[in-house]
Design a protein around this motif. Structure first.
Motif, PDB file in Angstrom:
ATOM      1  N   VAL A  75     -54.066-104.704  -6.664  1.00 31.03           N
ATOM      2  CA  VAL A  75     -54.022-105.564  -5.761  1.00 31.03           C
ATOM      3  C   VAL A  75     -53.470-105.354  -4.525  1.00 31.03           C
ATOM      4  CG1 VAL A  75     -52.808-107.822  -5.441  1.00 31.03           C
ATOM      5  CG2 VAL A  75     -53.736-107.390  -7.554  1.00 31.03           C
ATOM      6  N   HIS A  76     -52.325-104.510  -4.563  1.00 32.24           N
ATOM      7  CA  HIS A  76     -51.804-103.858  -3.289  1.00 32.24           C
ATOM      8  C   HIS A  76     -53.003-103.003  -2.484  1.00 32.24           C
ATOM      9  CE1 HIS A  76     -47.543-104.523  -4.718  1.00 32.24           C
ATOM     10  NE2 HIS A  76     -48.109-105.391  -4.643  1.00 32.24           N
ATOM     11  N   GLU A  77     -53.664-101.983  -3.025  1.00 32.26           N
ATOM     12  CA  GLU A  77     -54.798-101.293  -2.348  1.00 32.26           C
ATOM     13  C   GLU A  77     -55.752-102.328  -1.714  1.00 32.26           C
ATOM     14  OE1 GLU A  77     -56.188 -98.645  -5.478  1.00 32.26           O
ATOM     15  OE2 GLU A  77     -54.472 -97.448  -5.238  1.00 32.26           O
ATOM     16  N   PHE A  78     -56.127-103.696  -2.454  1.00 29.19           N
ATOM     17  CA  PHE A  78     -57.107-104.256  -1.967  1.00 29.19           C
ATOM     18  C   PHE A  78     -56.484-105.012  -0.741  1.00 29.19           C
ATOM     19  CE2 PHE A  78     -58.299-108.602  -1.461  1.00 29.19           C
ATOM     20  CZ  PHE A  78     -59.733-108.581  -1.299  1.00 29.19           C
ATOM     21  N   LEU A  79     -55.167-105.317  -0.867  1.00 26.12           N
ATOM     22  CA  LEU A  79     -54.687-106.090   0.212  1.00 26.12           C
ATOM     23  C   LEU A  79     -54.429-104.995   1.572  1.00 26.12           C
ATOM     24  CD1 LEU A  79     -51.972-108.374  -1.518  1.00 26.12           C
ATOM     25  CD2 LEU A  79     -53.808-109.143  -0.390  1.00 26.12           C
ATOM     26  N   ASP A  80     -54.101-103.992   1.380  1.00 23.24           N
ATOM     27  CA  ASP A  80     -53.911-103.021   2.191  1.00 23.24           C
ATOM     28  C   ASP A  80     -55.422-102.771   2.991  1.00 23.24           C
ATOM     29  OD1 ASP A  80     -51.552-102.182   1.639  1.00 23.24           O
ATOM     30  OD2 ASP A  80     -51.989-100.359   0.496  1.00 23.24           O
ATOM     31  N   ARG A  81     -56.382-102.644   2.198  1.00 16.46           N
ATOM     32  CA  ARG A  81     -57.887-102.739   2.988  1.00 16.46           C
ATOM     33  C   ARG A  81     -58.086-103.940   3.815  1.00 16.46           C
ATOM     34  NH1 ARG A  81     -59.107-100.727  -2.177  1.00 16.46           N
ATOM     35  NH2 ARG A  81     -60.388-102.758  -2.668  1.00 16.46           N
ATOM     36  N   HIS A  82     -57.747-105.267   2.924  1.00 16.28           N
ATOM     37  CA  HIS A  82     -58.028-106.200   3.831  1.00 16.28           C
ATOM     38  C   HIS A  82     -57.293-106.452   5.015  1.00 16.28           C
ATOM     39  CE1 HIS A  82     -58.435-110.652   4.536  1.00 16.28           C
ATOM     40  NE2 HIS A  82     -57.120-111.211   4.208  1.00 16.28           N
ATOM     41  N   TYR A  83     -56.080-106.244   5.094  1.00 10.71           N
ATOM     42  CA  TYR A  83     -55.338-106.241   6.279  1.00 10.71           C
ATOM     43  C   TYR A  83     -55.463-105.296   7.448  1.00 10.71           C
ATOM     44  CZ  TYR A  83     -52.588-110.225   4.225  1.00 10.71           C
ATOM     45  OH  TYR A  83     -52.435-111.395   3.760  1.00 10.71           O
ATOM     46  N   LEU A  84     -55.942-104.121   6.745  1.00  7.47           N
ATOM     47  CA  LEU A  84     -56.229-102.994   7.823  1.00  7.47           C
ATOM     48  C   LEU A  84     -57.436-103.557   8.720  1.00  7.47           C
ATOM     49  CD1 LEU A  84     -55.794-100.137   8.918  1.00  7.47           C
ATOM     50  CD2 LEU A  84     -57.340 -99.234   7.208  1.00  7.47           C
ATOM     51  N   GLU A  85     -58.222-104.091   7.777  1.00  2.96           N
ATOM     52  CA  GLU A  85     -59.630-104.649   8.470  1.00  2.96           C
ATOM     53  C   GLU A  85     -59.365-105.765   9.378  1.00  2.96           C
ATOM     54  OE1 GLU A  85     -62.679-105.920   5.736  1.00  2.96           O
ATOM     55  OE2 GLU A  85     -62.929-103.966   4.877  1.00  2.96           O
ATOM     56  N   THR A  86     -58.376-106.668   9.154  1.00  8.55           N
ATOM     57  CA  THR A  86     -57.822-108.085   9.760  1.00  8.55           C
ATOM     58  C   THR A  86     -57.328-107.572  10.945  1.00  8.55           C
ATOM     59  OG1 THR A  86     -57.738-109.194   7.658  1.00  8.55           O
ATOM     60  CG2 THR A  86     -56.415-109.969   9.849  1.00  8.55           C
ATOM     61  N   LEU A  87     -56.700-106.327  11.229  1.00 12.05           N
ATOM     62  CA  LEU A  87     -55.934-106.059  12.297  1.00 12.05           C
ATOM     63  C   LEU A  87     -56.940-105.902  13.708  1.00 12.05           C
ATOM     64  CD1 LEU A  87     -53.355-103.237  11.108  1.00 12.05           C
ATOM     65  CD2 LEU A  87     -53.183-105.602  11.403  1.00 12.05           C
ATOM     66  N   ASP A  88     -58.140-105.373  13.392  1.00  8.32           N
ATOM     67  CA  ASP A  88     -59.247-105.657  14.250  1.00  8.32           C
ATOM     68  C   ASP A  88     -60.236-106.843  14.301  1.00  8.32           C
ATOM     69  OD1 ASP A  88     -58.470-102.957  14.940  1.00  8.32           O
ATOM     70  OD2 ASP A  88     -59.376-102.219  13.450  1.00  8.32           O
ATOM     71  N   GLN A  89     -59.719-107.781  13.678  1.00  9.62           N
ATOM     72  CA  GLN A  89     -60.570-109.178  13.616  1.00  9.62           C
ATOM     73  C   GLN A  89     -59.871-110.014  14.343  1.00  9.62           C
ATOM     74  OE1 GLN A  89     -63.392-109.223  12.038  1.00  9.62           O
ATOM     75  NE2 GLN A  89     -63.474-107.376  11.351  1.00  9.62           N
ATOM     76  N   PRO A  90     -60.458-111.059  15.283  1.00 12.27           N
ATOM     77  CA  PRO A  90     -59.891-112.183  15.807  1.00 12.27           C
ATOM     78  C   PRO A  90     -59.215-113.161  14.693  1.00 12.27           C
ATOM     79  CG  PRO A  90     -62.163-112.024  16.684  1.00 12.27           C
ATOM     80  CD  PRO A  90     -61.995-111.085  15.315  1.00 12.27           C
ATOM     81  N   VAL A  91     -57.874-113.529  15.177  1.00 16.85           N
ATOM     82  CA  VAL A  91     -57.175-114.254  14.316  1.00 16.85           C
ATOM     83  C   VAL A  91     -56.848-115.427  15.285  1.00 16.85           C
ATOM     84  CG1 VAL A  91     -54.869-114.763  13.377  1.00 16.85           C
ATOM     85  CG2 VAL A  91     -56.059-112.297  12.980  1.00 16.85           C
ATOM     86  N   ALA A  92     -57.095-116.984  14.635  1.00 15.82           N
ATOM     87  CA  ALA A  92     -57.039-117.907  15.268  1.00 15.82           C
ATOM     88  C   ALA A  92     -55.600-118.251  15.855  1.00 15.82           C
ATOM     89  CB  ALA A  92     -57.367-119.087  14.419  1.00 15.82           C
TER      90      ALA A  92
END
Length: 152
Positions: A75-92
């Motif tokens: 779960v932590h590895e999945f979240l790491d990948r998810h948030y690493l991608e999110t750092l370069d995605q627009p956030v409302a």
């Protein structure tokens, strides 16, 4: 027919009746949407669970045979990948700027800190304190964005 695709808000739900159809449907969606779609989350439900859901009854989901520390690591590895991608995605919540972009200005730094605190607080609300979601640390994101001084 592979299954049913339904757009719910910002999420595309693909329902199938087999793992093979799910794999083919996922490949078709990825081919059509490219980078617009992120890594899919998968849920497998038994017939009994679906029937119980339809009738409003609760059916206990079988527990994972993986040891808790392995499940937590996954779960932590999945979240790491998810948030690493999110750092370069627009956030409302950041005015549709990426966290990296927003962290470059004083006002943006404050917004990113508020966003990270929101994420941490949502994670901390897990009813089970040993749930892998509840034990996830956002420390690396604060450091990555140079915001450790704003973390309280």
């Amino acid at each position: 027919m592979l299954g049913n695709a339904e757009l719910k808000g910002r999420f595309l739900h693909l329902s199938t009746n087999s793992a093979e159809r799910a794999a083919r449907g996922t490949a078709l969606v990825r081919q059509a949407l490219g980078d617009l779609a992120r890594t899919p989350l998968t849920e497998i439900r038994t017939v009994e669970q679906m029937l119980a859901e339809r009738s409003g009854k609760h059916v206990e989901t079988p527990s994972s045979s993986a040891p808790p520390e392995i499940a937590e690591q996954g779960v932590h590895e999945f979240l790491d990948r998810h948030y690493l991608e999110t750092l370069d995605q627009p956030v409302a919540m950041l005015g549709n700027k990426t966290p990296r972009q927003a962290a470059k200005t004083p006002a943006g730094r404050r917004k990113v800190a508020d966003w990270l605190k929101y994420l941490e607080n949502q994670t901390a609300k897990q009813p089970d304190p040993v749930n892998p979601m509840a034990t996830y640390s956002f420390e690396w994101i604060w450091k990555e964005l140079g915001l450790r001084d704003l973390r309280q």
